[in-house]
Design an enzyme around this catalytic site. Structure first.
Site, PDB file in Angstrom:
ATOM      1  CG  ASP A   1      -3.882  -5.515  -5.163  1.00 58.97           C
ATOM      2  OD1 ASP A   1      -3.417  -4.930  -6.176  1.00 58.97           O
ATOM      3  OD2 ASP A   1      -4.104  -5.260  -4.023  1.00 58.97           O
TER       4      ASP A   1
ATOM      5  CE  LYS B   1      -1.912  -0.312 -12.031  1.00 59.49           C
ATOM      6  NZ  LYS B   1      -1.595  -1.121 -10.750  1.00 59.49           N
TER       7      LYS B   1
ATOM      8  CG  ASP C   1      -0.303  -3.622  -8.235  1.00 59.20           C
ATOM      9  OD1 ASP C   1      -0.562  -2.443  -8.329  1.00 59.20           O
ATOM     10  OD2 ASP C   1      -0.931  -4.057  -6.997  1.00 59.20           O
TER      11      ASP C   1
ATOM     12  CG  ASP D   1      -3.312  -4.705 -10.980  1.00 58.08           C
ATOM     13  OD1 ASP D   1      -2.381  -3.727 -11.216  1.00 58.08           O
ATOM     14  OD2 ASP D   1      -3.421  -4.999  -9.697  1.00 58.08           O
TER      15      ASP D   1
ATOM     16  CG  ASP E   1       0.098   0.756  -2.793  1.00 59.19           C
ATOM     17  OD1 ASP E   1       0.586   0.620  -1.669  1.00 59.19           O
ATOM     18  OD2 ASP E   1      -0.116   1.672  -3.520  1.00 59.19           O
TER      19      ASP E   1
END
Ligand SMILES: O=C(O)COP(=O)(O)O
Ligand SMILES: [Mg+2]
EC number: 3.1.3.18
Length: 226
Positions: free
Chosen positions: A173, A150, A9, A177, A11
């Protein structure tokens, strides 16, 4: 266990607390021999630029799985899902003041500034039959198709790379995700991760943000898993 690739990931995972790129995490990623895919809720050009500047080869999942590319010299593919998101957005806008982020570049979903009542928005959405859901990444709130995430993006991209999603270790995070963790072979949440991602992770790092990603990769290396 042996994994063939990593999906990471952007950010909150390869950044610092104030969202700048975490240079030690970049260095660590650059040193890897296995392919590294970036997966983000952000737009395709942001993901591709980040991949280029890190020194990767352009394999990215953007817009939470709505947009993917496998290499810099190949065109991206986009899901046909914006229309339903727009309908949900118009409906929610009757009751809430919403601000779109990057609408000119975003092709498959809608990202919103996090300055409205998400609980209320979700309750309103429940009264309708739009094929969409809202996900909070801590950086934006996304209205996205329930069919796109994702995880689905990783399955598609993996097959274009001649791999399976289970061949990947995923590092991330936040809630967007989670599906990527579920389809990958092993999921690592960084220390700053939200409740949802920590719940589905196989391993949680002590360190946060980019330091957490460095720790995650060192953990994989020390086990001989990559
Ligand atoms: O675009 C966002 O909302 C967050 O992006 P990320 O998936 O890279 O954390
Ligand atoms: Mg994130």
């Amino acid at each position: 266990m042996k994994f063939k690739a990593i999906v990471v990931d952007i950010d909150g995972t390869i950044t610092c607390e104030k969202r700048e790129l975490h240079l030690e995490a970049v260095k660590k990623i650059r040193s890897l021999k296995v392919p590294v895919v970036l997966a983000t809720g952000n737009i395709l050009c942001y993901a591709r630029t980040t991949s280029k500047l890190i020194g990767l080869d352009g394999a990215v999942i953007a817009e939470n799985g709505g947009a993917i590319t496998v290499r810099f010299d190949l065109q991206g593919t986009f899901e046909e899902s914006l229309e339903e998101c727009e309908k949900a957005y118009s409906f929610l806008s009757e009751n809430l003041k919403l601000t779109k982020l990057d609408p000119f570049y975003r092709k498959t979903e809608i990202a919103l500034r996090r300055d409205f009542d998400l609980k209320k928005a979700r309750a309103l959405l429940k009264t309708q039959n739009f094929d969409v859901e809202m996900v909070d990444t801590k950086y934006a709130i996304h209205i996205k198709s329930i069919k796109i995430n994702k995880g689905v993006g990783l399955q598609k991209l993996a097959s274009l790379m001649g791999l399976e999603a289970e061949d990947f270790v995923a590092i991330g995070d936040s809630a967007n995700d989670a599906e990527m963790f579920e389809v990958s072979g092993f999921g690592i949440a960084v220390g700053n991760g939200d409740e949802k991602i920590k719940q589905v992770a196989n391993y949680v790092t002590e360190a946060s943000f980019g330091d957490g990603t460095v720790e995650a990769i060192e953990f994989l290396e020390s086990n001989g898993w990559i």
